[in-house]
Design an enzyme around this catalytic site. Structure first.
Site, PDB file in Angstrom:
ATOM      1  N   ASP A 261       5.453  -5.021   5.832  1.00  0.00           N
ATOM      2  CA  ASP A 261       6.037  -5.957   5.972  1.00  0.00           C
ATOM      3  C   ASP A 261       5.890  -7.489   4.918  1.00  0.00           C
ATOM      4  OD1 ASP A 261       5.702  -8.326   8.518  1.00  0.00           O
ATOM      5  OD2 ASP A 261       4.888  -9.166   6.793  1.00  0.00           O
TER       6      ASP A 261
ATOM      7  N   ASP B  68       2.528  -0.816  11.715  1.00  0.00           N
ATOM      8  CA  ASP B  68       2.384  -2.058  12.767  1.00  0.00           C
ATOM      9  C   ASP B  68       3.717  -2.696  12.301  1.00  0.00           C
ATOM     10  OD1 ASP B  68       2.357  -2.253   9.540  1.00  0.00           O
ATOM     11  OD2 ASP B  68       0.468  -4.240   9.752  1.00  0.00           O
TER      12      ASP B  68
ATOM     13  N   ARG C 178      -6.713  -3.367  11.315  1.00  0.00           N
ATOM     14  CA  ARG C 178      -6.757  -4.169  10.613  1.00  0.00           C
ATOM     15  C   ARG C 178      -6.028  -4.789  11.705  1.00  0.00           C
ATOM     16  NH1 ARG C 178      -7.196  -6.102   4.143  1.00  0.00           N
ATOM     17  NH2 ARG C 178      -8.594  -4.057   3.842  1.00  0.00           N
TER      18      ARG C 178
ATOM     19  N   ASP D  27      -0.393   1.939   8.275  1.00  0.00           N
ATOM     20  CA  ASP D  27      -0.342   1.000   9.671  1.00  0.00           C
ATOM     21  C   ASP D  27      -0.024   1.466  10.823  1.00  0.00           C
ATOM     22  OD1 ASP D  27      -2.874   0.316   8.967  1.00  0.00           O
ATOM     23  OD2 ASP D  27      -2.197  -1.081   7.155  1.00  0.00           O
TER      24      ASP D  27
ATOM     25  N   GLY E 205       0.952  -1.295   0.045  1.00  0.00           N
ATOM     26  CA  GLY E 205       0.154   0.381   0.238  1.00  0.00           C
ATOM     27  C   GLY E 205       0.660   1.298   0.338  1.00  0.00           C
TER      28      GLY E 205
ATOM     29  N   THR F 265       4.332   2.229   5.758  1.00  0.00           N
ATOM     30  CA  THR F 265       2.743   1.667   5.983  1.00  0.00           C
ATOM     31  C   THR F 265       2.233   2.977   6.743  1.00  0.00           C
ATOM     32  OG1 THR F 265       1.512   0.046   6.168  1.00  0.00           O
ATOM     33  CG2 THR F 265       4.224   0.392   6.874  1.00  0.00           C
TER      34      THR F 265
ATOM     35  N   ARG G  76       0.860  -5.223  -6.548  1.00  0.00           N
ATOM     36  CA  ARG G  76       0.768  -6.786  -6.128  1.00  0.00           C
ATOM     37  C   ARG G  76       0.981  -7.421  -7.350  1.00  0.00           C
ATOM     38  NH1 ARG G  76      -1.456  -6.487  -1.679  1.00  0.00           N
ATOM     39  NH2 ARG G  76      -2.643  -4.555  -1.058  1.00  0.00           N
TER      40      ARG G  76
END
Lengths: 319, 319, 319, 319
Positions: A103, A129, A171, A127, A11, A125, A72
């Site tokens: 990741d 994360d 998520r 996120d 992303g 990213t 992708r």
């Protein structure tokens, strides 16, 4: 080292362009050529390359998204795809690769490193994360985007004396929800890492209303429940009017904040330095205010914990 | 005239505070007292009044929402409710009332006018669906909010080469969709006033991609179809990845634009002037660059047409 | 501890309200009353106090400036003033004081601490010139304000092919200039800590133009020279058209960024915790990603160094 | 008509790109080729031409400045320059020219028209000082930029209880000052069209302070006095602390508002339509909500009056 490559994958995140710019300029400053690989690993397979000059990264530091684009690639995950990628890299004379992404992108990077391609990962990213870095590129911008949206909603929430549930990205992690929730002064922050009950949420809302509050803002990470269901249940339990907003892809876009641009610039510069020094198979993180290097392998087995202190502070401040 | 009242009703809109400020200050300038009636007609029934001073409307011109708040009232629509409202107004010595809101709010205003309460309506709704005015307060801000959101989405749409469907407000009218669509340079604008086919939408997208476009932006008024269904069908028909964003209540909020603040200030000043001149049962509109007064009654039977010239221009520019 | 006080002093900074809110809510959460002291030390002398409730700090986290306001006080610097201040604090039953401000404000805080008033300082100044903290409240917002301004200027600079000199705050330190300069991708960053020659600046501009650049952005800290003189000299030496913008007080205002709100919230919560634990005469800093406590005394004799790594990176990226 | 040209001239204004895009797309839609002439009349003399395609104006509608850039040309004002320009136009096969700019640019356009080059002018200048159009492209954006700046200043003005003098563009006209002043709720608006005394300004400020106001905002058009002198005199007369901000070139930049993009799109489309219909030597204006065409000649002898109604309203609302 004569030539390196750079790609963005996964992303997109605001600040990726600042990282690309820093990679390109640091490399050229050190006498190294840079090839941009478009559309991530898909472009690596399709030989979608472009030589980067100082000018090609001019006027991009303030742009969201990524000028190299991203996509992708299922083929890349196969053995044949991986071999093709390595061949393409070698044929092009690329002696080092910078991968900007999350990741999943780093798993590809680690595979390439195993096959002899010196590779450095930069965490990009929204996120946030990715373990072993306090911040990934794009997170600060995404949090500010949520904060701006809540600023707007606050007006109408007060005018109508309503409860708003704002669903934000995340998520499996509640980083965006937690940081934006604290920054907005949200009454309630719901994250996947922390169990909660609707009754508990409703009690909090009602105690606020009793104290004279005219609105209530709930920030919900997408992994912590369906915003519409949560809204419906709150309405049933409290009788209050609820409204739901799903911010979605708005959070990915926008001009990057100063923090993200500076972080990305530092990481981009460092990535080139590491490649020049023969380092490979590492990710650059920002840990306790410094650039820190971690083995890519370690990232895949670790999990980034929620900021517990901040989570506890949120409860205190939403008293 | 010694005392007037002002209320906001229906959905809130950015700029309502500027209108309240203008009503209050113009009245006081003319030696007339002003009472603010909180929570619209509900507050009128509940006697939720507050005397307004010059200072009470200081530092509000830049705030979204409405400091007087707004609410729905079923009771007000009954005969008993209406009588109670008229009594409350008379007991308070209010000799004129300014109602800031939309179509539904004006029906209440017209009923009060029939019962002897001099009443002036100011159009305040982001939807811009009130006839006899080119602009209602809040529309310009809402359109700019959509435009800013699309600015953010554009980055990520380009990076991923995706088609985005942005759902904006407008259940029965496509004004926000049309204006924001032209301002964003959207490829396609879907409004309730104009029939369309998914096939037509897809043909347009594909011709853009063939020309080298990296993304496609579709602006959809909520009354022109379900955004998620439209996105799904486009994906099926073209094979392209689509993403949907529903902007929802974001469009109601935010600090008002200069245009909305100025429009609201002019309308608020005019409303006081009209009441002082004994005018009642009218709405103030902004028609062809001027304040124009229309009978409230005429509004209920009319429909605001879509700007056909702008709709046609949109097609030309999205060639 | 039954009651504490909080004040803001010196130049205001975005995020001060978030700090006030955190102090008030953390205290009340811990069963401690809070008095707000208006207009800094001037209000302390004038007994301009207000009891703070949970609601009194509602809806302020997103507001720039400080609801407690700020002012200068010459009287407070005298022996008599200091005694009067201590008396007022004691008479009001204030057993601990949180001072949000900069260097000068902390000198007052240290004096009060010496006279037996437990005092904690929170660094709030856009200049980020306070040692022993990586960030002070307001700095991130100020840097982003500069970045947004340069975004606007970039458009017009490119259109006219002009050189712009943007003067930012920083009389004795170049922190804002350095961070915003990196974030904007400025060609040249001029700070008081680093000597420079106009000739060097001009050489850089000319080499950019030769490479095809259409504009040049120079960020100048106010302490590094007079922007208009610098602009004039560049024009004389290069023949290029230059324009000057002095951002001035724009940098103090605006809604605080998420970063500043979170930092301020954490520092406010920590300040209360420290007072409850009997700590005094300290400043809370944010050092390497953590809250760190430092003796106020140490601050007065130290100087905050410029971020050398970032300064060097800036040169590389502006190649 | 087979081929037209388009150029931007004079100071750049946000929305010029939307106008260029509309000219190019409307022309291509009608089967007409378009040449962009870079750097205004200077580029016309230097044959700095570029053929425009649909794609060349993609993704520019939201960008400030002008992709065709702008410059001054002394040569163009000479007889020889004008002949050279006409020759270049003819040699290139350009049968019609769209000139986007201000008063000075239109004088050049009128000269070309006299020499047989069909020419249409589009008013693009933030100052809004062109007669026969209610709005010129860029004005709405500039006014909103001022309003946003004042939003920021308001915070710090309140915190310090200060009087701010904000100098905005407008050497001979007070349009930006008036519109932004009303939109900001400025206490005082000083424009070149209206005489004022410092004493009058001070009386107003003092009456506000007596009523409890914590700050005062004065908007000053640059043609109505030197901001620093005004600030100094107010300080001397009232004893209040004053601060000055000169917004300068900030007002030229930024992403255009929806209003400016739509206005520019409409004018660009209309310009092509007029050329196709054989019209020349005209400017397109937006008068009372409609596109209206005026002889270029009439513009040079007329003056755009200040909006008197709005000026009077400003006094009432700043009571």
């Amino acid at each position: 080292m004569k030539r390196i490559g750079v790609l963005t994958s996964g992303g997109d995140a605001p600040g990726m362009n600042a990282a690309i710019r820093a990679v390109v300029r640091s490399a050229i400053y050190n006498g190294v050529e840079v090839y941009g690989i478009r559309r991530g690993y898909a472009g690596l397979l399709a030989r979608d390359f472009v030589e980067m000059s100082l000018g090609s990264v001019g006027d991009i530091i303030h742009r969201g998204g990524t000028i190299l684009r991203t996509a992708r690639s299922e083929e890349f995950k196969t053995k044949e795809g991986m071999e093709k990628a390595v061949n393409n890299i070698k044929q092009l004379g690329i002696e080092g690769l910078v991968v900007i992404g999350g990741d999943g992108s780093f798993r590809g990077a680690a595979e390439l490193a195993k096959r002899g391609v010196p590779t450095i990962g930069i965490p990009g990213t929204i996120d946030n994360d990715i373990p072993f870095t306090d911040y990934s590129i794009g997170f600060d911008t995404a949090v500010n985007t949520v904060v701006e949206a809540v600023n707007k909603i606050r007006d109408t929430a007060t005018s109508h004396e309503r409860t708003f549930i704002i669903e934000v990205m995340g998520r499996e992690s509640g980083h965006i929800a937690l940081y934006s929730g604290v920054a907005c002064g949200a009454e309630t922050i719901l994250v996947p890492e922390k169990p909660y009950t609707i009754k508990g949420v409703c009690d909090k809302i009602m105690s606020g209303y009793k104290r004279g509050k005219l609105h209530s803002i709930i920030i919900l990470a997408e992994g912590a429940g369906n915003a519409f269901e949560v809204g419906q249940k709150i309405k049933e339990m409290t009788g209050l009017e609820t409204r739901v907003i799903v911010l979605g892809h708005l959070q990915r876009g926008g001009t990057p904040t100063a923090f993200d641009r500076i972080l990305a610039s530092q990481m981009g510069g460092k990535a080139v330095e590491l490649l020049l020094n023969g380092v490979s198979d590492k990710m650059i993180g920002w840990v306790k205010g410094e650039l820190v290097v971690t083995d890519l392998e370690k990232i895949f087995s670790a999990q980034k914990p929620l900021n517990e202190e901040l989570y506890n502070l949120a409860s205190v401040l939403a008293i």
